[in-house]
Design a protein around this motif. Structure first.
Motif, short mmCIF file in Angstrom:
data_model
loop_
_atom_site.label_atom_id
_atom_site.label_comp_id
_atom_site.label_asym_id
_atom_site.label_seq_id
_atom_site.Cartn_x
_atom_site.Cartn_y
_atom_site.Cartn_z
N GLN A 1 0.87 10.89 4.35
CA GLN A 1 0.81 11.55 5.76
C GLN A 1 1.01 13.18 5.46
O GLN A 1 2.03 13.36 5.32
CB GLN A 1 1.62 10.98 6.74
CG GLN A 1 1.42 11.18 8.08
CD GLN A 1 2.32 10.60 9.30
OE1 GLN A 1 3.13 9.95 8.85
NE2 GLN A 1 1.80 10.77 10.40
N PHE B 1 0.88 -1.18 0.03
CA PHE B 1 -0.04 0.05 0.02
C PHE B 1 0.95 1.20 -0.05
O PHE B 1 1.87 1.30 0.40
CB PHE B 1 -0.94 0.09 1.28
CG PHE B 1 -1.52 -1.14 1.44
CD1 PHE B 1 -1.17 -2.30 2.39
CD2 PHE B 1 -2.89 -1.36 0.98
CE1 PHE B 1 -1.69 -3.59 2.58
CE2 PHE B 1 -3.49 -2.53 0.99
CZ PHE B 1 -3.16 -3.66 2.01
N ILE C 1 2.77 -5.96 9.51
CA ILE C 1 2.50 -4.96 8.90
C ILE C 1 3.67 -4.04 8.89
O ILE C 1 4.05 -3.59 10.20
CB ILE C 1 1.04 -4.15 8.87
CG1 ILE C 1 0.00 -5.34 8.65
CG2 ILE C 1 1.27 -3.15 8.14
CD1 ILE C 1 -1.27 -4.85 9.27
N PHE D 1 5.83 -0.40 7.90
CA PHE D 1 5.69 0.85 7.44
C PHE D 1 7.33 1.15 6.94
O PHE D 1 8.27 0.96 7.92
CB PHE D 1 5.42 1.70 8.32
CG PHE D 1 3.81 1.82 8.39
CD1 PHE D 1 3.22 0.73 9.17
CD2 PHE D 1 2.83 2.59 7.77
CE1 PHE D 1 1.76 0.57 9.35
CE2 PHE D 1 1.67 2.56 7.82
CZ PHE D 1 1.06 1.61 8.54
N GLY D 2 7.53 1.70 5.74
CA GLY D 2 8.56 2.63 5.55
C GLY D 2 8.52 3.77 6.40
O GLY D 2 7.48 4.33 6.65
N SER D 3 9.75 4.52 6.14
CA SER D 3 9.86 5.66 7.21
C SER D 3 9.24 6.92 6.38
O SER D 3 9.12 7.87 7.02
CB SER D 3 11.56 6.01 7.51
OG SER D 3 11.85 4.87 8.29
N ARG E 1 1.46 16.39 10.71
CA ARG E 1 1.12 16.33 12.21
C ARG E 1 -0.50 15.74 12.15
O ARG E 1 -1.13 16.12 12.94
CB ARG E 1 0.83 17.65 12.89
CG ARG E 1 2.19 18.48 13.02
CD ARG E 1 2.11 19.76 13.66
NE ARG E 1 1.44 19.73 15.02
CZ ARG E 1 1.97 19.75 16.13
NH1 ARG E 1 3.50 19.42 16.08
NH2 ARG E 1 1.44 19.76 17.35
N LYS E 2 -0.62 14.95 11.07
CA LYS E 2 -1.85 14.30 11.04
C LYS E 2 -1.69 12.78 10.93
O LYS E 2 -0.36 12.18 10.78
CB LYS E 2 -2.36 14.63 9.65
CG LYS E 2 -2.86 16.05 9.73
CD LYS E 2 -4.12 16.44 10.11
CE LYS E 2 -4.45 17.96 9.78
NZ LYS E 2 -5.83 18.13 10.51
N GLU E 3 -2.61 11.97 10.73
CA GLU E 3 -2.52 10.66 10.46
C GLU E 3 -2.35 10.09 9.46
O GLU E 3 -2.87 10.94 8.44
CB GLU E 3 -3.96 9.75 11.50
CG GLU E 3 -4.82 9.82 10.29
CD GLU E 3 -5.86 11.11 10.42
OE1 GLU E 3 -5.06 12.11 11.06
OE2 GLU E 3 -7.01 11.18 9.90
N PRO E 4 -1.73 9.02 9.21
CA PRO E 4 -1.50 8.26 7.59
C PRO E 4 -2.87 8.20 7.12
O PRO E 4 -3.70 7.63 7.87
CB PRO E 4 -0.68 7.05 7.81
CG PRO E 4 0.02 7.24 9.10
CD PRO E 4 -0.89 8.00 10.16
N TYR F 1 0.23 5.03 1.57
CA TYR F 1 -0.35 6.03 2.54
C TYR F 1 0.46 7.30 2.18
O TYR F 1 1.41 7.67 1.83
CB TYR F 1 -0.25 5.50 3.85
CG TYR F 1 -0.95 4.53 4.38
CD1 TYR F 1 -0.78 3.21 3.96
CD2 TYR F 1 -2.15 4.61 5.00
CE1 TYR F 1 -1.65 2.10 4.34
CE2 TYR F 1 -2.99 3.92 5.66
CZ TYR F 1 -2.60 2.30 5.32
OH TYR F 1 -3.38 1.33 5.62
#
Lengths: 110, 112
Positions: A38, A34, A98, A100-102, A41-44, A36
């Protein structure tokens, strides 16, 4: 080697340009992928899933290369509002793994 | 509307204090997760739960605790043992393997 690696950027491109970035993964058994987005200061938020045959959603195209173990995201005709951090996510098929990349920071300039 | 709700949006912790962050989802998802994000950094997994009454440690579980007494709820307690708790905490849920996660809008925790 990290399980999922992304170029942190920042990518600084002019409005209207095409920009692409990759994400490599180490687990050849990975099954789902996937992208995403971001904002600061918000969610992905889910941008798009990545399918084996590649898929497109408007100006965004995602590709999967299983042989070389990377996924890519292409943004055409970039807008100022595309400025954000883009995270790739890799899943081996179980809900417990799961990764996540940085993230890759993208900045679109007028 | 279905979604994930985190509260509070901002939280301040005094030294030696335990604080609890709430995460509720009405998506009927089995799996729930807690992540920590530090400025300019990626997401790091604290705890996850695949089913009610069961949870597993993630990569940075020390100083945190969770419970999963209901499918809808996965609260995270930041204990006094967590010496550097200032971060952005994100809760997520998904409906099993191969499904994308959905995130709450996060809780910012700071030290007083």
């Amino acid at each position: 080697r990290k399980e999922v690696e992304q170029d942190p950027g920042p990518f600084n491109v002019p409005e209207g340009a095409t920009v692409a970035f990759n994400c490599t993964y180490s687990n050849s058994a990975s099954q789902s992928f996937f992208w995403y987005r971001q904002d600061c200061r918000k969610e992905p938020k889910l941008l798009m899933s990545v399918y084996s045959s590649g898929n497109e959603d408007g100006r965004f195209t995602a590709q999967l290369n299983r042989a070389s173990q990377y996924i890519s995201l292409l943004i055409r005709d970039s807008k100022l509002s595309d400025s954000a951090t883009y995270l790739c996510v890799v899943n081996d098929g179980s809900a417990s793994k799961i990764i996540f990349g940085s993230g890759t920071r993208l900045s679109i300039r007028p | 509307d279905g979604g994930i709700t985190q509260s509070p949006k901002y939280l301040f912790r005094k030294e030696g204090q335990n604080v609890t962050l709430s995460c509720e989802q009405n998506l009927n998802h089995d799996a729930m997760y807690w992540y920590r994000q530090d400025p300019g950094q990626g997401l790091r997994l604290i705890y996850y739960s695949q089913i009610v009454n069961d949870f597993q440690k993630g990569d940075i579980a020390e100083g945190y605790s969770v419970s999963r007494e209901k499918k809808e709820s996965f609260p995270l307690t930041v204990t006094s043992a967590q010496k550097n708790p200032t971060a952005f905490y994100l809760c997520a849920s998904c409906n099993g393997g191969n499904q994308p996660q959905h995130f709450g809008d996060g809780t910012r925790l700071s030290i007083l």
